[in-house]
Motif scaffolding. Structure first.
Motif, PDB file in Angstrom:
ATOM      1  N   GLN A  47     -54.837   4.110 -11.432  1.00 18.53           N
ATOM      2  CA  GLN A  47     -55.760   3.815 -12.668  1.00 18.53           C
ATOM      3  C   GLN A  47     -56.970   3.038 -12.467  1.00 18.53           C
ATOM      4  N   ALA A  48     -56.849   1.958 -11.948  1.00 17.64           N
ATOM      5  CA  ALA A  48     -58.120   1.192 -11.365  1.00 17.64           C
ATOM      6  C   ALA A  48     -59.061   1.912 -10.513  1.00 17.64           C
ATOM      7  N   THR A  49     -58.697   2.828  -9.817  1.00 12.53           N
ATOM      8  CA  THR A  49     -59.658   3.575  -9.108  1.00 12.53           C
ATOM      9  C   THR A  49     -60.241   4.793  -9.906  1.00 12.53           C
ATOM     10  N   LEU A  50     -59.792   5.136 -11.044  1.00 13.24           N
ATOM     11  CA  LEU A  50     -60.165   6.297 -11.785  1.00 13.24           C
ATOM     12  C   LEU A  50     -61.142   5.585 -12.838  1.00 13.24           C
ATOM     13  N   ASP A  51     -61.049   4.227 -13.204  1.00  9.37           N
ATOM     14  CA  ASP A  51     -61.730   3.702 -14.533  1.00  9.37           C
ATOM     15  C   ASP A  51     -63.305   3.742 -14.126  1.00  9.37           C
ATOM     16  N   PRO A  52     -63.651   3.269 -12.687  1.00 11.66           N
ATOM     17  CA  PRO A  52     -65.249   3.083 -12.675  1.00 11.66           C
ATOM     18  C   PRO A  52     -65.845   4.713 -12.753  1.00 11.66           C
ATOM     19  N   PHE A  53     -65.030   5.774 -12.565  1.00 10.61           N
ATOM     20  CA  PHE A  53     -65.641   7.200 -12.709  1.00 10.61           C
ATOM     21  C   PHE A  53     -65.365   7.919 -13.709  1.00 10.61           C
ATOM     22  N   GLY A  54     -64.872   7.163 -14.933  1.00  7.38           N
ATOM     23  CA  GLY A  54     -64.349   7.661 -16.182  1.00  7.38           C
ATOM     24  C   GLY A  54     -63.282   8.750 -16.113  1.00  7.38           C
ATOM     25  N   GLY A  55     -62.345   8.409 -15.024  1.00  3.92           N
ATOM     26  CA  GLY A  55     -61.115   9.657 -15.030  1.00  3.92           C
ATOM     27  C   GLY A  55     -59.969   9.258 -15.919  1.00  3.92           C
ATOM     28  N   ARG A  56     -59.537  10.092 -16.332  1.00  7.22           N
ATOM     29  CA  ARG A  56     -57.978   9.768 -17.279  1.00  7.22           C
ATOM     30  C   ARG A  56     -57.136  10.978 -17.009  1.00  7.22           C
ATOM     31  N   PHE A  57     -55.829  10.721 -16.891  1.00  4.36           N
ATOM     32  CA  PHE A  57     -54.944  11.464 -16.733  1.00  4.36           C
ATOM     33  C   PHE A  57     -54.757  12.438 -18.158  1.00  4.36           C
ATOM     34  N   VAL A  58     -54.613  13.725 -18.092  1.00  2.00           N
ATOM     35  CA  VAL A  58     -54.369  14.761 -18.930  1.00  2.00           C
ATOM     36  C   VAL A  58     -53.024  15.234 -18.959  1.00  2.00           C
ATOM     37  N   VAL A  59     -52.461  15.429 -17.697  1.00  2.00           N
ATOM     38  CA  VAL A  59     -51.165  15.764 -17.513  1.00  2.00           C
ATOM     39  C   VAL A  59     -50.656  15.188 -16.390  1.00  2.00           C
ATOM     40  N   HIS A  60     -49.295  14.578 -16.384  1.00  2.00           N
ATOM     41  CA  HIS A  60     -48.592  13.929 -15.321  1.00  2.00           C
ATOM     42  C   HIS A  60     -47.565  14.123 -15.246  1.00  2.00           C
ATOM     43  N   GLY A  61     -47.054  15.132 -14.364  1.00  2.00           N
ATOM     44  CA  GLY A  61     -45.916  15.544 -13.931  1.00  2.00           C
ATOM     45  C   GLY A  61     -45.142  16.435 -15.144  1.00  2.00           C
ATOM     46  N   PRO A  62     -43.711  16.375 -14.709  1.00  2.00           N
ATOM     47  CA  PRO A  62     -42.824  17.022 -15.546  1.00  2.00           C
ATOM     48  C   PRO A  62     -42.814  16.394 -17.085  1.00  2.00           C
ATOM     49  N   PRO A  63     -42.146  17.143 -18.161  1.00  2.00           N
ATOM     50  CA  PRO A  63     -41.594  18.654 -17.980  1.00  2.00           C
ATOM     51  C   PRO A  63     -42.455  19.712 -17.984  1.00  2.00           C
ATOM     52  N   THR A  64     -42.415  20.842 -17.460  1.00  2.00           N
ATOM     53  CA  THR A  64     -42.784  21.876 -17.760  1.00  2.00           C
ATOM     54  C   THR A  64     -42.256  23.125 -18.001  1.00  2.00           C
ATOM     55  N   GLU A  65     -42.763  23.975 -18.729  1.00  2.00           N
ATOM     56  CA  GLU A  65     -42.164  25.341 -19.277  1.00  2.00           C
ATOM     57  C   GLU A  65     -42.606  26.572 -18.460  1.00  2.00           C
ATOM     58  N   VAL A  66     -42.028  26.921 -17.690  1.00  2.00           N
ATOM     59  CA  VAL A  66     -42.627  28.225 -16.931  1.00  2.00           C
ATOM     60  C   VAL A  66     -42.478  29.317 -17.479  1.00  2.00           C
ATOM     61  N   VAL A  67     -43.410  30.031 -17.974  1.00  2.00           N
ATOM     62  CA  VAL A  67     -43.306  31.327 -18.742  1.00  2.00           C
ATOM     63  C   VAL A  67     -43.662  32.452 -18.012  1.00  2.00           C
ATOM     64  N   GLU A  68     -44.358  32.376 -16.947  1.00  2.00           N
ATOM     65  CA  GLU A  68     -44.799  33.506 -16.026  1.00  2.00           C
ATOM     66  C   GLU A  68     -44.633  33.116 -14.618  1.00  2.00           C
ATOM     67  N   GLY A  69     -43.819  33.997 -13.596  1.00  2.00           N
ATOM     68  CA  GLY A  69     -43.729  33.477 -12.340  1.00  2.00           C
ATOM     69  C   GLY A  69     -42.962  32.561 -12.037  1.00  2.00           C
TER      70      GLY A  69
END
Length: 120
Positions: free
Chosen positions: A26-48
């Motif tokens: 996170q400290a590497t993301l902050d200067p560039f305005g980066g933010r987590f939107v999704v981070h890992g499981p759980p996932t629901e696979v609905v195709e493939g």
């Protein structure tokens, strides 16, 4: 226009280095305005099928995403993840709020029609 860092992590090993990476990213993301939107499981696979997990990080634009990835601070921790997790990372430009997929289809159709015309 927003941009995203999309990672498909196919294999995962719990390792102290990976935990250190998570503690420091996170400290590497902050200067560039980066933010987590999704981070890992759980996932629901609905195709493939979907082996692994995904991470999605949003940036204000593609230049910021590239600058983050190339930054000395991120490069210093990158190996903590890549030494222990197999995966792919893409930097992708997003679409603006007025994006119209039908307009995109019209543009693609016109390009295909132009390409199909015989040249003189």
């Amino acid at each position: 226009m927003p941009a995203y860092g999309f990672a498909h992590l196919r294999s995962r090993r719990d390792h102290p280095d990976v935990l250190a990476y998570l503690e420091r990213i996170q400290a590497t993301l902050d200067p560039f305005g980066g933010r987590f939107v999704v981070h890992g499981p759980p996932t629901e696979v609905v195709e493939g099928t979907w082996p692994g997990s995904m991470v999605l990080i949003e940036f204000p634009g593609l230049a910021a995403a590239r600058a983050w990835y190339d930054s000395p601070d991120y490069r210093a921790i990158l190996h903590l993840r890549t030494d222990h997790i197999e995966g792919d990372l893409l930097l992708i430009e997003g679409v603006g709020p007025g994006y119209d997929p039908a307009e995109r289809a019209r543009t693609l159709r016109a390009e295909a029609e132009r390409a199909a015309r015989p040249t003189a």
